[in-house]
Scaffold this motif. Sequence first.
Motif, PDB file in Angstrom:
ATOM      1  N   MET A   1       0.815  -1.211   0.000  1.00  0.00           N
ATOM      2  CA  MET A   1       0.000   0.000   0.000  1.00  0.00           C
ATOM      3  C   MET A   1       0.850   1.262   0.000  1.00  0.00           C
ATOM      4  N   VAL A   2       1.853   1.318   0.886  1.00  0.00           N
ATOM      5  CA  VAL A   2       2.643   2.547   1.024  1.00  0.00           C
ATOM      6  C   VAL A   2       3.609   2.742  -0.146  1.00  0.00           C
ATOM      7  N   ALA A   3       3.931   1.661  -0.869  1.00  0.00           N
ATOM      8  CA  ALA A   3       4.919   1.742  -1.957  1.00  0.00           C
ATOM      9  C   ALA A   3       4.485   2.680  -3.082  1.00  0.00           C
ATOM     10  N   VAL A   4       3.179   2.933  -3.215  1.00  0.00           N
ATOM     11  CA  VAL A   4       2.730   3.790  -4.321  1.00  0.00           C
ATOM     12  C   VAL A   4       3.178   5.236  -4.147  1.00  0.00           C
ATOM     13  N   THR A   5       3.639   5.609  -2.962  1.00  0.00           N
ATOM     14  CA  THR A   5       4.124   6.987  -2.773  1.00  0.00           C
ATOM     15  C   THR A   5       5.525   7.185  -3.346  1.00  0.00           C
ATOM     16  N   ILE A   6       6.133   6.120  -3.869  1.00  0.00           N
ATOM     17  CA  ILE A   6       7.497   6.257  -4.377  1.00  0.00           C
ATOM     18  C   ILE A   6       7.548   7.087  -5.656  1.00  0.00           C
ATOM     19  N   PHE A   7       6.471   7.090  -6.446  1.00  0.00           N
ATOM     20  CA  PHE A   7       6.494   7.851  -7.702  1.00  0.00           C
ATOM     21  C   PHE A   7       6.549   9.364  -7.462  1.00  0.00           C
ATOM     22  N   PRO A   8       5.667   9.938  -6.624  1.00  0.00           N
ATOM     23  CA  PRO A   8       5.816  11.371  -6.361  1.00  0.00           C
ATOM     24  C   PRO A   8       7.111  11.706  -5.629  1.00  0.00           C
ATOM     25  N   LEU A   9       7.652  10.774  -4.825  1.00  0.00           N
ATOM     26  CA  LEU A   9       8.938  11.026  -4.175  1.00  0.00           C
ATOM     27  C   LEU A   9      10.043  11.111  -5.221  1.00  0.00           C
ATOM     28  N   TRP A  10      10.069  10.150  -6.137  1.00  0.00           N
ATOM     29  CA  TRP A  10      11.070  10.179  -7.215  1.00  0.00           C
ATOM     30  C   TRP A  10      10.900  11.441  -8.065  1.00  0.00           C
ATOM     31  N   GLY A  11       9.669  11.784  -8.398  1.00  0.00           N
ATOM     32  CA  GLY A  11       9.438  12.977  -9.190  1.00  0.00           C
ATOM     33  C   GLY A  11       9.877  14.242  -8.484  1.00  0.00           C
ATOM     34  N   ALA A  12       9.668  14.295  -7.171  1.00  0.00           N
ATOM     35  CA  ALA A  12      10.069  15.485  -6.413  1.00  0.00           C
ATOM     36  C   ALA A  12      11.570  15.724  -6.500  1.00  0.00           C
ATOM     37  N   TYR A  13      12.337  14.654  -6.439  1.00  0.00           N
ATOM     38  CA  TYR A  13      13.789  14.784  -6.371  1.00  0.00           C
ATOM     39  C   TYR A  13      14.505  14.692  -7.717  1.00  0.00           C
ATOM     40  N   PHE A  14      13.871  14.024  -8.716  1.00  0.00           N
ATOM     41  CA  PHE A  14      14.640  13.692  -9.911  1.00  0.00           C
ATOM     42  C   PHE A  14      13.965  14.032 -11.247  1.00  0.00           C
ATOM     43  N   TRP A  15      12.735  14.525 -11.236  1.00  0.00           N
ATOM     44  CA  TRP A  15      12.072  14.820 -12.512  1.00  0.00           C
ATOM     45  C   TRP A  15      11.431  16.200 -12.449  1.00  0.00           C
ATOM     46  N   LYS A  16      11.981  17.121 -13.179  1.00  0.00           N
ATOM     47  CA  LYS A  16      11.494  18.502 -13.143  1.00  0.00           C
ATOM     48  C   LYS A  16      10.098  18.643 -13.727  1.00  0.00           C
ATOM     49  N   ARG A  17       9.690  17.703 -14.564  1.00  0.00           N
ATOM     50  CA  ARG A  17       8.410  17.824 -15.269  1.00  0.00           C
ATOM     51  C   ARG A  17       7.226  17.326 -14.431  1.00  0.00           C
ATOM     52  N   SER A  18       7.482  16.736 -13.268  1.00  0.00           N
ATOM     53  CA  SER A  18       6.387  16.175 -12.460  1.00  0.00           C
ATOM     54  C   SER A  18       5.484  17.285 -11.935  1.00  0.00           C
ATOM     55  N   THR A  19       4.192  16.989 -11.826  1.00  0.00           N
ATOM     56  CA  THR A  19       3.219  17.992 -11.422  1.00  0.00           C
ATOM     57  C   THR A  19       2.433  17.532 -10.197  1.00  0.00           C
ATOM     58  N   ALA A  20       1.807  18.489  -9.523  1.00  0.00           N
ATOM     59  CA  ALA A  20       1.014  18.179  -8.336  1.00  0.00           C
ATOM     60  C   ALA A  20      -0.172  17.298  -8.685  1.00  0.00           C
ATOM     61  N   ALA A  21      -0.840  17.591  -9.810  1.00  0.00           N
ATOM     62  CA  ALA A  21      -1.991  16.786 -10.213  1.00  0.00           C
ATOM     63  C   ALA A  21      -1.598  15.327 -10.410  1.00  0.00           C
ATOM     64  N   ALA A  22      -0.433  15.102 -11.013  1.00  0.00           N
ATOM     65  CA  ALA A  22       0.038  13.731 -11.237  1.00  0.00           C
ATOM     66  C   ALA A  22       0.384  13.045  -9.922  1.00  0.00           C
ATOM     67  N   ALA A  23       1.014  13.778  -9.029  1.00  0.00           N
ATOM     68  CA  ALA A  23       1.391  13.206  -7.741  1.00  0.00           C
ATOM     69  C   ALA A  23       0.155  12.770  -6.956  1.00  0.00           C
ATOM     70  N   ILE A  24      -0.831  13.642  -6.902  1.00  0.00           N
ATOM     71  CA  ILE A  24      -2.057  13.337  -6.162  1.00  0.00           C
ATOM     72  C   ILE A  24      -2.796  12.159  -6.784  1.00  0.00           C
ATOM     73  N   LEU A  25      -2.966  12.186  -8.100  1.00  0.00           N
ATOM     74  CA  LEU A  25      -3.728  11.134  -8.770  1.00  0.00           C
ATOM     75  C   LEU A  25      -3.024   9.788  -8.662  1.00  0.00           C
ATOM     76  N   SER A  26      -1.703   9.771  -8.782  1.00  0.00           N
ATOM     77  CA  SER A  26      -0.989   8.493  -8.724  1.00  0.00           C
ATOM     78  C   SER A  26      -1.145   7.828  -7.365  1.00  0.00           C
ATOM     79  N   VAL A  27      -1.083   8.612  -6.300  1.00  0.00           N
ATOM     80  CA  VAL A  27      -1.252   8.052  -4.954  1.00  0.00           C
ATOM     81  C   VAL A  27      -2.680   7.571  -4.744  1.00  0.00           C
ATOM     82  N   VAL A  28      -3.649   8.368  -5.183  1.00  0.00           N
ATOM     83  CA  VAL A  28      -5.053   7.989  -5.032  1.00  0.00           C
ATOM     84  C   VAL A  28      -5.360   6.718  -5.828  1.00  0.00           C
ATOM     85  N   VAL A  29      -4.850   6.627  -7.064  1.00  0.00           N
ATOM     86  CA  VAL A  29      -5.080   5.444  -7.901  1.00  0.00           C
ATOM     87  C   VAL A  29      -4.433   4.209  -7.275  1.00  0.00           C
TER      88      VAL A  29
END
Length: 498
Positions: free
Chosen positions: A401-429
């Motif tokens: 369950m908690v592993a799905v937060t790894i995508f917004p974490l990776w995006g925060a530190y390593f991908w300039k193109r990541s967005t808040a909408a994507a971070a929220i939706l990915s965790v919710v999905v």
Amino acid sequence: MTAMIIITGICLVSVVLSYIAFKQGFTRNADDYFVAGSSLGYFVLIFSLLASFLSAFSMFGMASLGYRTGFGSLFVLTVNLVPLGFLWYFMHKKTLVLGRARKWMSMGAPFGERYGKAMRAIIPIVVLIASIPYLVAQIQGIGLMVETMTEGLIPYKVGLFFIPTFIAVYLMMGGMKGSAWVNTVQGIFFTVMVFFLFGAVMSKNGGFGPTMDLVYQKHPELFQLGWNNGKVWSYPMIFGFATAMCLGCICFPQPYMHSYSSKSVNGFKAMFLAFGGICIVVITIPTLVGIASRAIVPGLSGVQADKVFGMVASATMPNWLAAMAVAGGFTAAMSTVNGLVFGNATNIAVDLYKTLNPNVDSQRLVRIAMGCVALIMAVCTWIAWNPNTPVAELSVIAFGMVAVTIFPLWGAYFWKRSTAAAAILSVVVGAGLNVVFFFMGGKGMILNPQPQFFQLNGFLVAFIASGIAFVGISWMTKPGAVESDSLSLFFHPALERN
């Protein structure tokens, strides 16, 4: 009753250690209480983090999993733990540097600065929901062992309240510093005791080789791996379990809290890079003990197999030494509850309460966290009242369950193109699919390969969907003001030199 005397003594020592931390002034303000004033050195960091993850899952749960499913559980550990330290360091090196510069104290802080307040509020909620099965597993393991070692004199439902009460007291009193000290002492103790138990169990039938030969003669299926459904373990199942555990470890509160509490960059490196190697040795031992126990304590299944750690200790060791070995398992459970309850209480106080009440004073924030410690412990004890899922499976569900937060974490530190909408939706999905699969097909749908999912388990389907949502929505949406403004901080050239 020897076991209960020893366990009570350990609980009292833990309270005293936490009280010493309190009396020495380590809880004078929020920074001291939540991140120990960033003062933890190498030794305490390594053993505190080790103890906060080596849990009832690692001792009672892995002994039970080995007992029920055999050598495939060792392959899970290898796939999980070999890359974990390096992946942990890669993902969290910016957590240390930015956390110190920005005075972060909670898990939601990096998400909030990178994606905004909405994401900062979602993270503690998802992490708390994911943590509950893991905490319930620890408390469940404690209750079962109390019942086993007292031969039913103290029933399961009474044992549930005993140790969690001590844990709540010393966590509320000592904060992160007290928790780290307690974890360190407990980590050393249970590491020593599990080796004593291993030696006693293997010598019962003439050594490691003869013991495993005896188990193989009676239960050859425990030594089989493959693709077909006739095997206890299939390769997709091993990969699914291991992936959930590895990625979940990165995303629980403990690595964040220990990163913020580290005294130095070198201590941080040593902590993460040593973790996987030490764990693969320490967790392998109870797993092998569980497999060997099929020849010593036969006939256990389901939740009852979670008692095998205590039962085989009683069958192979003098009473006082068996009590010490089981007490080692208790300290493993206690130290994990320490780290996970404290991390979640911090998240609730800092990411939720302080976000809603930004002018809250330091002492009130600490009191809010103390109240959250007591509430989380009470809720998890209530859920553990009627156990129906083994400790190991409960824990893997939590990791997934908690592993799905790894995508917004990776995006925060390593991908300039990541967005808040994507971070929220990915965790919710990701979190939402895990919940849906659990209610549709129970733990089996989350943990076991599913034909309708091309032999992937439910966790991996949810994880992949979360990743697709994160990347896809990031490309379809434009970074807002918060994401754009955060780039100068999260991608500062100085960070690349660390």
